[in-house]
Design an enzyme around this catalytic site. Structure first.
Site, short mmCIF file in Angstrom:
data_model
loop_
_atom_site.label_atom_id
_atom_site.label_comp_id
_atom_site.label_asym_id
_atom_site.label_seq_id
_atom_site.Cartn_x
_atom_site.Cartn_y
_atom_site.Cartn_z
N ASN A 150 18.93 -30.09 -18.28
CA ASN A 150 17.78 -30.79 -17.35
C ASN A 150 18.04 -30.47 -15.81
OD1 ASN A 150 20.19 -32.36 -17.66
ND2 ASN A 150 18.99 -34.08 -16.96
N GLU A 248 28.59 -38.46 -20.15
CA GLU A 248 27.43 -38.85 -19.18
C GLU A 248 26.30 -38.73 -20.08
OE1 GLU A 248 29.06 -40.35 -15.82
OE2 GLU A 248 27.04 -40.57 -16.45
N CYS A 282 17.95 -37.96 -17.02
CA CYS A 282 18.60 -39.24 -17.64
C CYS A 282 18.18 -40.45 -16.85
CB CYS A 282 19.94 -38.99 -17.85
SG CYS A 282 20.85 -38.56 -16.45
N GLU A 472 31.40 -40.83 -13.01
CA GLU A 472 31.68 -39.69 -11.86
C GLU A 472 31.41 -40.15 -10.38
OE1 GLU A 472 29.11 -37.02 -14.00
OE2 GLU A 472 30.80 -35.71 -14.58
O1 TXE Z 1 21.62 -31.40 -26.27
P1 TXE Z 1 22.90 -31.88 -26.24
P2 TXE Z 1 20.34 -31.36 -25.41
C1 TXE Z 1 19.26 -36.28 -23.68
C2 TXE Z 1 18.00 -35.92 -24.07
C3 TXE Z 1 17.87 -34.57 -24.95
C4 TXE Z 1 18.99 -34.91 -25.66
C5 TXE Z 1 19.71 -33.69 -26.32
O2 TXE Z 1 17.37 -37.00 -24.83
O3 TXE Z 1 16.75 -34.51 -25.64
O4 TXE Z 1 20.10 -35.55 -24.71
O5 TXE Z 1 20.20 -32.95 -25.11
C6 TXE Z 1 26.33 -28.73 -25.93
N1 TXE Z 1 30.39 -29.54 -29.14
N2 TXE Z 1 20.01 -35.42 -22.53
O6 TXE Z 1 19.28 -30.83 -26.16
O7 TXE Z 1 23.61 -31.39 -27.69
C7 TXE Z 1 25.23 -27.83 -25.67
O8 TXE Z 1 25.47 -26.63 -25.92
C8 TXE Z 1 30.40 -29.17 -27.71
C9 TXE Z 1 20.34 -36.50 -21.55
O9 TXE Z 1 20.87 -30.99 -24.30
O10 TXE Z 1 23.27 -32.80 -25.65
C10 TXE Z 1 24.86 -28.44 -24.26
O11 TXE Z 1 25.91 -27.46 -23.34
N3 TXE Z 1 29.46 -29.11 -27.14
C11 TXE Z 1 21.24 -35.86 -20.71
C12 TXE Z 1 25.29 -29.73 -24.15
O12 TXE Z 1 26.38 -29.97 -25.24
C13 TXE Z 1 27.93 -29.13 -27.66
C14 TXE Z 1 20.59 -34.42 -20.01
C15 TXE Z 1 24.18 -30.66 -24.31
O13 TXE Z 1 23.60 -30.43 -25.25
C16 TXE Z 1 27.97 -29.41 -29.14
C17 TXE Z 1 20.45 -33.79 -21.14
C18 TXE Z 1 29.20 -29.87 -29.93
N4 TXE Z 1 29.17 -30.05 -31.00
C19 TXE Z 1 19.86 -34.37 -22.52
N5 TXE Z 1 26.89 -29.59 -29.30
C20 TXE Z 1 21.71 -36.50 -19.49
N6 TXE Z 1 22.61 -37.62 -19.47
O14 TXE Z 1 21.43 -36.17 -18.31
C21 TXE Z 1 26.08 -29.24 -28.25
N7 TXE Z 1 26.84 -29.07 -27.44
#
Ligand code: TXE
Length: 492
Positions: A150, A248, A282, A472
């Site tokens: 994001n 986070e 978020c 953080e």
């Molecule tokens: O997936 P992920 P997304 C929320 C928001 C969104 C949901 C999913 O609701 O729809 O989380 O986020 C890596 N081991 N937020 O689609 O899985 C992946 O490659 C290690 C809130 O981004 O959360 C990416 O680099 N790594 C949030 C990272 O994790 C893994 C912001 C995030 O992906 C993994 C974004 C694994 N098993 C989404 N699986 C905020 N707090 O700001 C995935 N990844």
């Protein structure tokens, strides 16, 4: 076609398996870049490079490391427009937003921690005339840094900067959906002359490269920002290995509007807090609670403002909202709205794709409300059902908010605290006692009053409950990326 490559031991290299996948431009649905589909073997090479670089880097004087952080910040400034355009084309956010928020903050993250490092004082305590203790903060080793889609380069640099400032080296795994600016950052880091192996970038899928990084035995700490579901999975993986973990995660943040709000002054910011970055932050306020006396007038004013937001081409300066990040995410958001409508919620504006945008993963700013409100039995029953609905408890992470009335401070605090999340909350009131009193009762890591997303990097940032583990910020990031050692000396 831009084909990204991993950055390992100071060199840009192809993934060992020679595999790539397409990352789309969400506004055109066309391929934007090709991303390496790295596997465990690529991660292992990166970890080995980071491990080999650790002793040389950690033994550098703090001033030298701080100078490197400043050089990286200068490199970001020099390529700011290219970074803003890449972030916009890759993520969907307006280029104007990337240029004013994401990219300046990425440079600032490095300058901020260079400053923290240069001006740090440590703790010493005289115990008596012949004995005193002092604390050494020591680097740990190879940091595994995993970031979401994001605010891609903004959140990624918020981890890299403190990790290397304090003498660690790192392996970075950006989100597969938004890898382009991370690749440009790897070029900036190379050109800044950072010693090879200090920062390594491995691109790929979360379940493959990400999982391999989390599991790697030579990576003693993981800093993750992303979804709660994935955060929990990572937690399960690292717990048996006793790794340090910072999470986070998601949020379902309440926006509480009291009847004494100065609406003329704050309405635009309240709307911004709902829909900025397509609601894909978020910290966006997605549950709006309004004191009943002003519920109708507020809702009318809010809907009017929401309808005026320009949704369109992210490269157009006039655009406030671009497309959502992917087809899958658009379908997820559409699903939430469809379910809410099926449960009888009213759609006050939006609810679907903008008429004039046939291509791209676009979704209109959407406002949902209880079917009926008020003190009648029907209104009370409808409000009760509304508060229990899925849209009120689960993170949508899109341009969708709900607006509901409340009658008392106790009631709205109970509603605000009723979800499994606790990342942030925003209050709008002209009463100091309301501001302090309600802020003290909210389960959230950050409470804003009459402002939103104002960030002082010296302060702790993070969530409670399922919004995360740890914080953080100035002290918190330093404490996460170092180990404290107490030395006690007797000198009679
Ligand atoms: O997936 P992920 P997304 C929320 C928001 C969104 C949901 C999913 O609701 O729809 O989380 O986020 C890596 N081991 N937020 O689609 O899985 C992946 O490659 C290690 C809130 O981004 O959360 C990416 O680099 N790594 C949030 C990272 O994790 C893994 C912001 C995030 O992906 C993994 C974004 C694994 N098993 C989404 N699986 C905020 N707090 O700001 C995935 N990844």
């Amino acid at each position: 076609m831009i084909r990204l490559s991993n950055f390992v031991d100071g060199t840009h290299v192809a993934p060992e398996n020679g595999k790539y996948f397409a990352s789309l431009n969400p506004a055109t649905e066309e391929v934007h870049v090709e991303v390496p589909r790295s596997e465990a073997s690529d991660v292992s090479k990166a970890v080995a490079a980071a491990k080999a670089a650790f002793s040389g880097w950690s033994e550098r004087r703090a001033e030298v490391r701080a100078d490197f952080l400043d050089k990286i910040a200068a490199g970001i400034d020099a390529r700011a427009e290219e970074l803003a355009r890449a972030e916009s084309l890759d993520q969907g956010k307006p280029m104007s937003l990337a240029a004013t928020l994401d990219i300046p903050r990425a440079a600032h993250n490095f300058r901020f921690f260079a400053g923290v490092l240069r001006h740090e004082l440590s703790v010493a305590a005289p115990m008596d005339r012949s004995m005193f203790s002092y604390v050494r903060r020591e680097p740990i080793g190879v940091a595994g840094l995993i970031s979401p889609w994001n605010l891609p380069v903004y959140l990624l640099t918020w981890k890299i900067a403190p990790a290397i400032a304090y003498g660690n080296t790192c392996v970075v795994k950006p989100s597969e959906m938004t890898s382009h600016t991370a690749f440009i950052l790897s070029e900036i880091i190379r050109d800044a002359g950072l010693p090879r192996g200090v920062v390594n970038f491995v691109f790929g899928l979360g379940g493959e490269a990400g999982q391999a990084l989390v599991e790697h035995k030579d990576v003693p700490m993981i800093s993750f920002t992303g979804g709660t579901v994935t955060g929990r999975k990572i937690s399960e993986t690292v717990a048996p290995q006793m790794k340090k973990l910072s999470l986070e995660l998601g949020g379902k943040n309440p926006t509480i509007v009291f009847k004494d709000v100065n609406l003329k002054k704050h309405l635009k910011m309240i709307v911004r807090s709902a829909f900025l970055n397509q609601g894909e932050i978020c910290l966006c306020g997605s549950r709006i609670y309004v004191e009943r006396d002003i519920y109708e007038s507020f809702t009318e004013a809010f809907v009017k403002e929401a309808r005026e937001l320009i949704v369109g081409d992210p490269l157009d300066k006039a655009t406030f909202m671009g497309p959502l990040v992917s087809k899958e995410h658009l379908e997820k958001v559409q699903g939430f709205v469809a379910e809410a409508k099926a449960q009888g919620l009213r759609v006050l504006t939006g609810g679907g794709r903008p008429e004039n945008l046939k291509n791209g993963f676009y979704f209109s700013p959407t406002v949902l409300a209880p079917e009926a409100t008020g003190k009648s039995s029907e209104g009370m029953a409808s409000e009760k059902a509304f508060h229990a609905s899925k849209i009120q408890s689960d993170e949508v992470f899109g341009p969708v908010v709900t607006i509901a009335p409340f009658d008392s401070e106790n009631e709205v605090v109970g509603l605000a605290n009723s979800t499994k999340y606790g990342l942030s909350a925003t209050l709008w009131t002209d009463s100091l006692s309301t501001a302090h009193g309600v802020a003290a009762k909210l389960h959230a890591g950050t409470v804003w009053v009459n402002t939103w997303m104002s960030r002082d990097l010296r302060m702790p940032f993070g969530g409670v409950k399922e919004s995360g583990l740890g914080r953080e910020g100035q002290l918190d990031s330093v404490h996460f990326f170092t180990e404290a050692k107490t030395v006690c000396i007797r000198h009679d």
